[in-house]
Design a protein around this motif. Structure first.
Motif, PDB file in Angstrom:
ATOM      1  N   ASP A  72      11.181  -2.880  -5.565  1.00  0.00           N
ATOM      2  CA  ASP A  72      12.279  -2.970  -4.592  1.00  0.00           C
ATOM      3  C   ASP A  72      13.497  -2.147  -4.973  1.00  0.00           C
ATOM      4  O   ASP A  72      14.545  -2.261  -4.352  1.00  0.00           O
ATOM      5  CB  ASP A  72      12.695  -4.427  -4.397  1.00  0.00           C
ATOM      6  N   ASP A  99      11.430  -3.483   2.371  1.00  0.00           N
ATOM      7  CA  ASP A  99      12.008  -4.289   3.448  1.00  0.00           C
ATOM      8  C   ASP A  99      11.417  -3.820   4.780  1.00  0.00           C
ATOM      9  O   ASP A  99      11.698  -2.716   5.241  1.00  0.00           O
ATOM     10  CB  ASP A  99      13.535  -4.134   3.437  1.00  0.00           C
ATOM     11  N   GLU A 101      11.958  -4.617   7.838  1.00  0.00           N
ATOM     12  CA  GLU A 101      12.909  -4.340   8.913  1.00  0.00           C
ATOM     13  C   GLU A 101      13.642  -3.020   8.665  1.00  0.00           C
ATOM     14  O   GLU A 101      13.826  -2.225   9.588  1.00  0.00           O
ATOM     15  CB  GLU A 101      13.914  -5.492   9.026  1.00  0.00           C
ATOM     16  N   VAL A 140      10.077 -10.711   4.804  1.00  0.00           N
ATOM     17  CA  VAL A 140      10.636  -9.383   5.051  1.00  0.00           C
ATOM     18  C   VAL A 140      10.330  -8.436   3.907  1.00  0.00           C
ATOM     19  O   VAL A 140      10.124  -7.238   4.117  1.00  0.00           O
ATOM     20  CB  VAL A 140      12.164  -9.482   5.272  1.00  0.00           C
ATOM     21  N   ASN A 141      10.248  -8.953   2.680  1.00  0.00           N
ATOM     22  CA  ASN A 141      10.117  -8.045   1.527  1.00  0.00           C
ATOM     23  C   ASN A 141       9.091  -8.510   0.509  1.00  0.00           C
ATOM     24  O   ASN A 141       9.349  -8.518  -0.687  1.00  0.00           O
ATOM     25  CB  ASN A 141      11.470  -7.847   0.844  1.00  0.00           C
TER      26      ASN A 141
END
Length: 322
Positions: A72, A99, A101, A140-141
């Protein structure tokens, strides 16, 4: 690029939900490098990872971590500060690609087809559905289909979703809700800025979840996929475009859903994995093998790109300073 004999630190493990996969990937990479005559230091990441890397003084770090904090941008930022050369994508790319999004915000304006949907607070889904059923809820992640739930019209989790029903809403504060795309699971690897093949994934039961990915015999891999040429070409073009737009390095893997009743209009990119698995069941090594590249050659190709990028960056800094 022919590699000299190197000292490579293989960074693996960590504490994400994908730790077991990372350990398998890392050990496979370490053995492949040793088979090529390189010196390898295996590092199971813990809170002292910076100290361990500083003590090892490797020529290059092979990042075999999956999930947070190794995928990340956290570990990438640390290695940037330490001046280390490392494989796979850098800080900015990693922050965006982990992520789902942010990935949409980066790719959709450039014409990359991705499902709609929105991020929802988990408290909301126990009051009303965020989208018409069927729909998908996912973190999301997270990667490797960790925490994915398909909510069907039959109300398999209750209607609305019951708080006591087992699902990702018990582990995360918010989730990404997307329309469910019926059809087939496809994936394409990109290595050294070249899209390889398309693999179709056929789980023996349910969908392509974490267990189906990493349990031998639970998913059939059809490589290359038995699909129309226009769909295969579209997958490769989209995967390469996403790889370049996000600034991916080394290798990436783009995952798709294809509604085969809709032709190319039914093809949607789901996500881009910047550090795909390197286990015996992983898809990138399988596609590389189908293209004539064995596992040790694949590992060396990923390292070669990292070294080439570092040399180019050093040359650019020298040029600006002069």
């Amino acid at each position: 690029m022919t590699l000299p004999k190197l000292h490579v630190a293989v960074l693996m493990g960590g504490w994400s939900a994908e730790r077991p996969v990372s350990l398998m990937s890392g050990e496979g990479v370490a053995k492949a490098l040793e088979s090529k005559g390189h010196r390898v230091t295996r590092i199971d990441m813990d809170r002292d990872v910076a100290l361990k890397l500083a003590e090892a003084k490797p020529d290059v770090v092979f990042n075999a971590l999956h999930g947070t904090p190794g995928e990340d941008g956290t570990v990438q930022g640390m290695m940037d500060l330490m001046g280390l050369t490392y494989t796979h994508s850098g800080l900015a790319t990693s922050v965006i690609a982990i992520d789902k999004e942010l990935t949409k915000q980066a790719l959709v304006p450039h014409g990359v087809p991705m499902p709609g949907g929105r991020v929802v607070k988990c408290a909301e889904i126990h009051e009303r559905d965020p989208l018409p059923r069927p729909y998908v809820l996912k973190p999301v992640n997270e990667g490797s289909s960790v925490g994915v739930a398909i909510v069907t019209a039959e109300g398999n989790y209750g209607n609305p979703i019951a708080r006591e029903a087992k699902g990702p809403w018990q582990e995360f504060e918010e989730l990404l809700a997307e329309p469910y795309i019926r059809g087939r699971e496809l994936t394409t690897a990109v290595i050294a800025d070249k899209a390889l093949l398309v693999t179709e994934l056929k789980p023996k039961s349910g969908f392509y979840d974490f267990d189906s990915k990493y349990t031998d015999g639970m998913t059939e891999h059809v490589c290359p996929a038995e699909i129309p040429d226009e769909i295969a070409q579209a997958c490769k073009e989209i995967a390469l475009r996403a790889h370049r737009l996000l600034g991916c390095k080394g290798t990436s893997r783009s995952d798709f859903r294809w509604d085969d009743t809709q032709g190319v209009e039914g093809l949607f990119l789901l996500e881009v994995n910047t550090q795909p698995g390197m286990t015996p069941l992983s898809l990138v090594p399988e596609q590389a093998r189908a293209c004539g590249m064995d596992y040790p050659e694949l590992v060396e190709a990923i390292i070669a790109e990292a070294l080439s990028d570092r040399a180019a960056a050093d040359a650019a800094r020298t040029s600006r300073a002069s």
